[in-house]
Design a protein around this motif. Structure first.
Motif, mmCIF file in Angstrom:
data_model
loop_
_atom_site.group_PDB
_atom_site.id
_atom_site.type_symbol
_atom_site.label_atom_id
_atom_site.label_comp_id
_atom_site.label_asym_id
_atom_site.label_seq_id
_atom_site.Cartn_x
_atom_site.Cartn_y
_atom_site.Cartn_z
ATOM 1 N N GLY A 189 0.863 -1.184 0.000
ATOM 2 C CA GLY A 189 0.000 0.000 0.000
ATOM 3 C C GLY A 189 0.890 1.221 0.000
ATOM 4 O O GLY A 189 1.486 1.574 1.029
ATOM 5 N N ARG A 190 1.072 1.817 -1.172
ATOM 6 C CA ARG A 190 2.023 2.917 -1.326
ATOM 7 C C ARG A 190 1.324 4.261 -1.055
ATOM 8 O O ARG A 190 0.438 4.677 -1.787
ATOM 9 N N GLY A 191 1.705 4.936 0.023
ATOM 10 C CA GLY A 191 1.185 6.268 0.339
ATOM 11 C C GLY A 191 -0.265 6.303 0.784
ATOM 12 O O GLY A 191 -0.861 7.377 0.837
ATOM 13 N N THR A 192 -0.811 5.138 1.104
ATOM 14 C CA THR A 192 -2.235 5.126 1.476
ATOM 15 C C THR A 192 -2.453 5.327 2.975
ATOM 16 O O THR A 192 -3.525 5.761 3.400
ATOM 17 N N ILE A 193 -1.451 4.982 3.784
ATOM 18 C CA ILE A 193 -1.590 5.172 5.241
ATOM 19 C C ILE A 193 -1.070 6.550 5.594
ATOM 20 O O ILE A 193 0.107 6.859 5.414
ATOM 21 N N ASN A 194 -1.950 7.384 6.099
ATOM 22 C CA ASN A 194 -1.589 8.761 6.437
ATOM 23 C C ASN A 194 -2.120 9.041 7.842
ATOM 24 O O ASN A 194 -3.331 9.043 8.071
ATOM 25 N N LEU A 195 -1.219 9.280 8.800
ATOM 26 C CA LEU A 195 -1.577 9.426 10.216
ATOM 27 C C LEU A 195 -1.400 10.871 10.658
ATOM 28 O O LEU A 195 -0.305 11.441 10.549
ATOM 29 N N SER A 196 -2.457 11.459 11.157
ATOM 30 C CA SER A 196 -2.427 12.878 11.539
ATOM 31 C C SER A 196 -1.607 13.098 12.807
ATOM 32 O O SER A 196 -1.786 12.392 13.813
ATOM 33 N N LEU A 197 -0.740 14.095 12.763
ATOM 34 C CA LEU A 197 0.047 14.447 13.945
ATOM 35 C C LEU A 197 -0.780 15.180 14.994
ATOM 36 O O LEU A 197 -0.365 15.261 16.155
ATOM 37 N N SER A 198 -1.935 15.706 14.598
ATOM 38 C CA SER A 198 -2.752 16.445 15.574
ATOM 39 C C SER A 198 -3.221 15.532 16.697
ATOM 40 O O SER A 198 -3.483 15.996 17.816
ATOM 41 N N ASN A 199 -3.335 14.221 16.430
ATOM 42 C CA ASN A 199 -3.757 13.275 17.461
ATOM 43 C C ASN A 199 -2.771 13.220 18.627
ATOM 44 O O ASN A 199 -3.134 12.856 19.750
ATOM 45 N N LEU A 200 -1.516 13.595 18.370
ATOM 46 C CA LEU A 200 -0.481 13.481 19.398
ATOM 47 C C LEU A 200 -0.459 14.667 20.359
ATOM 48 O O LEU A 200 0.225 14.605 21.392
ATOM 49 N N ASN A 201 -1.166 15.741 19.995
ATOM 50 C CA ASN A 201 -1.182 16.941 20.851
ATOM 51 C C ASN A 201 0.237 17.379 21.211
ATOM 52 O O ASN A 201 0.610 17.507 22.384
ATOM 53 N N LEU A 202 1.043 17.600 20.195
ATOM 54 C CA LEU A 202 2.436 17.979 20.403
ATOM 55 C C LEU A 202 2.547 19.280 21.179
ATOM 56 O O LEU A 202 1.786 20.222 20.970
ATOM 57 N N THR A 203 3.518 19.327 22.054
ATOM 58 C CA THR A 203 3.790 20.542 22.816
ATOM 59 C C THR A 203 4.553 21.542 21.944
ATOM 60 O O THR A 203 5.051 21.204 20.859
ATOM 61 N N THR A 204 4.649 22.774 22.439
ATOM 62 C CA THR A 204 5.400 23.791 21.708
ATOM 63 C C THR A 204 6.854 23.362 21.533
ATOM 64 O O THR A 204 7.463 23.552 20.470
ATOM 65 N N ALA A 205 7.413 22.752 22.576
ATOM 66 C CA ALA A 205 8.809 22.293 22.501
ATOM 67 C C ALA A 205 8.955 21.175 21.477
ATOM 68 O O ALA A 205 9.929 21.132 20.709
ATOM 69 N N GLU A 206 7.971 20.265 21.423
ATOM 70 C CA GLU A 206 8.041 19.166 20.453
ATOM 71 C C GLU A 206 7.900 19.675 19.020
ATOM 72 O O GLU A 206 8.560 19.163 18.106
ATOM 73 N N LYS A 207 7.055 20.686 18.817
ATOM 74 C CA LYS A 207 6.893 21.238 17.472
ATOM 75 C C LYS A 207 8.169 21.909 16.975
ATOM 76 O O LYS A 207 8.376 22.052 15.764
#
Length: 579
Positions: A275-293
């Motif tokens: 499956g080429r390029g079909t799995i796309n996982l949103s980073l918004s689910n991780l609730n990244l902190t300002t430091a992580e961003k």
């Protein structure tokens, strides 16, 4: 007491032959039946016998005075009993013409039946007052705001492959979140994409590979919105199961922010097929902190949640868009755009009313309630209510003079121009603010002939405040119009009593006389009644309140008896007659 005679001829010659009982015709006597007329009917007949309201107006001493009634476009074009009645009592129809009602969401001005209504009204001999041309409410605000909105600029699309394993030696081992799982670089079994990463069960468990990522120069994690991965696996060994897992961390070990997503099959990956390029996982689910961003180097933990893993991963890709700053229109550009929209609106209405409308309410509710010396503004109101647009925020304090100039161009130069303001009884400071604004507008070439106000009163209204308001308005030297007057009983129609109706009549009479007393004859522009007939229960304005000079009487629930005068009618009539 008045009586009514009804003669019923009972002289009926009946020739009835009934065997052996009746042998001749019998003649019945004629009787007069006298019936007392109810006092309520007598009182109504007296009310109905009074002259029409407009015939009681002294036009010679107050040539600018107009006795008006508020009407709708439908009232006029339907030409029903109500409109025909209003023609006999009033010499001016007042119409509210709001931007939102005639301008579509595409900005096209469509006046509908307005020209027909104005033509009809002129044909029957009534004058016209058209108001609310420039207001902040009931505006096609979404359309206007779209014209002055920032112009978006296409952003830079990010599609950075951060791990494709092609530079790794075959057999290289990547760390996982547990020694139970091995992640080893292998050749793509399809022979098409170089190397791939095989995740294989070692001793058991559902753990995931961790891939160290260093972003391209100038990039930070916060610029990306999703992580994409190629996947190949059989149904037994990762295609199905607990779903894809994704986490970001700065060190090895299970990330604190790891989150689950749908399994590869839910993204459309087929059994044992890449499956080429079909799995796309949103980073918004991780609730990244300002430091992580802000990170530029980090571990991506990613894999399929299955107890017996044997699958391949390839082409770990970070995706996103770097938005470019929008193009912001300057105040000058916005002024030009909104001026053109105002001209389009005023031109359409002015041309429709040319030779049919004699006076205009150009600006409506211009003064601020809290700081009456200032104009209203929507600058600090966010978000603004629907259909609200402050023209003055874009055209500046000159907006009234601009609108007047346009109207004089497209309608008649001799038409009377009014500014309308409300809540002047309880906020009299607005009167001075309005007078100052009129003076300013005149200095910009916008001559204002008069001030109009609206009054929704009850029988217990403060007469001292009302007189003070009228006196203050008179000092302006301008024509003074009561644009919309109605006086309620303080309750609904079902709760109104004869005593309350009499107090209402007295209050109407008092107000009209107060207007004549406080406003010099040369400044009297007239009184317009907002609700000639008592309001219906479903009306948005003072619904089910008996505020009118007439009432619409029904017998039972369906039979319409008709529009009948109330004591309030007599109160107004006597005031007009100077009694």
């Amino acid at each position: 007491m008045m009586k009514i005679n009804r003669k019923i001829n009972r002289g009926i010659m009946a020739c009835v032959m009934i065997s052996s009982l009746l042998s001749a015709c019998t003649e019945f006597e004629t009787n007069d039946i006298v019936v007392d007329k109810p006092q309520s009917i007598i009182d109504q007949e007296v009310l109905d016998g009074y002259v029409k309201l407009k015939t009681a107006v002294d036009n010679a001493s107050q040539p600018n005075f107009k006795l008006g009634v508020e009407l709708t476009i439908n009232d006029i074009i339907n030409n029903g009993v109500f409109y025909r009645l209003m023609q006999t009592h009033f010499d001016q129809a007042a119409l509210s013409i709001n931007h939102m009602d005639f301008v579509g969401t595409d900005g096209v001005v469509a006046l509908g039946n307005l020209p027909l209504a104005l033509d009809t009204n002129k044909a029957v001999g009534m004058g016209a007052y058209a108001g609310n041309l420039v207001w902040h409410e009931k505006q096609q605000a979404a359309y206007l705001n779209s014209l002055i909105a920032d112009i978006p600029v296409p952003g830079q699309i990010l599609n950075d492959v951060v791990a494709d394993f092609n530079t790794d030696a075959l057999g290289k081992v990547y760390p996982t979140t547990s020694a139970a799982i091995r992640a080893t670089v292998v050749a793509d079994p399809d022979g098409r994409s170089g190397n791939a990463l095989r995740i294989l069960r070692n001793t058991g468990g559902n753990n995931y590979p961790q891939i160290l990522v260093t972003l391209p120069v100038g990039r930070t994690l916060g610029q990306y919105s999703s992580v994409s991965i190629d996947f190949k696996g059989a149904g037994c060994c990762g295609l199905f199961g607990g779903g894809m897992q994704l986490g970001i961390s700065t060190q090895l070990g299970t990330p604190a922010n790891i989150k689950g997503y749908g399994g590869p099959s839910s993204f459309g990956v087929a059994d044992n097929v890449w499956g080429r390029g079909t799995i796309n996982l949103s980073l918004s689910n991780l609730n990244l902190t300002t430091a992580e961003k802000a990170l530029t180097t980090f571990y991506v933990t990613i894999g399929s949640n299955t107890g017996a893993p044997d699958y391949l991963l390839d082409n770990l890709t970070l995706k996103g868009v770097i938005l470019a700053p929008p193009i912001v229109k300057t105040p000058e550009e916005k002024r030009t755009i909104i001026t053109a929209e105002l001209r389009k609106w005023i031109k359409a209405v002015g041309e429709a009313g040319k030779d049919k409308v004699q006076s205009w309410g150009v600006v409506y509710q211009p003064m601020d309630e809290t700081t009456p010396a200032n104009l209203r503004s929507g600058v600090s109101i966010n978000p603004k209510p629907a259909n609200v647009f402050y023209w003055q925020d874009y055209l500046g304090k000159d907006y009234a003079a601009v609108a007047i100039g346009m109207l004089k161009q497209y309608a008649n130069p001799t038409d009377k121009i009014f500014f309308t303001e409300t809540n002047l009884v309880d906020n009299p400071a607005k009167i001075q603010g309005l007078k100052d604004f009129i003076t300013y507008t005149a200095g910009k070439g916008g001559q204002v002939d008069g001030i109009a106000t609206e009054l929704a009163l009850n029988i217990d209204a403060d007469k001292g405040k009302i007189e003070a308001m009228l006196q203050s308005l008179a000092t302006s030297g301008k024509l003074i119009k009561i644009r919309a007057l109605d006086i309620g009983t303080g309750g609904t129609t079902p709760n109104a009593t004869p005593a309350l109706y009499q107090q209402q009549a007295e209050m109407y009479k008092w107000f009209v006389k107060a207007y004549f007393t406080k406003i010099p004859a040369a400044q009297r522009a007239g009184i317009t009644f907002k609700s000639a007939i008592d309001r219906a229960s479903g009306d948005s304005w003072r619904g089910n309140e008996p505020v009118g000079l007439w009432t619409n009487v029904k017998s039972g629930s369906t039979v319409n008896v008709g529009i009948q005068r109330k004591p309030a009618y007599l109160g107004v009539l006597e005031a007009l007659q100077g009694k």
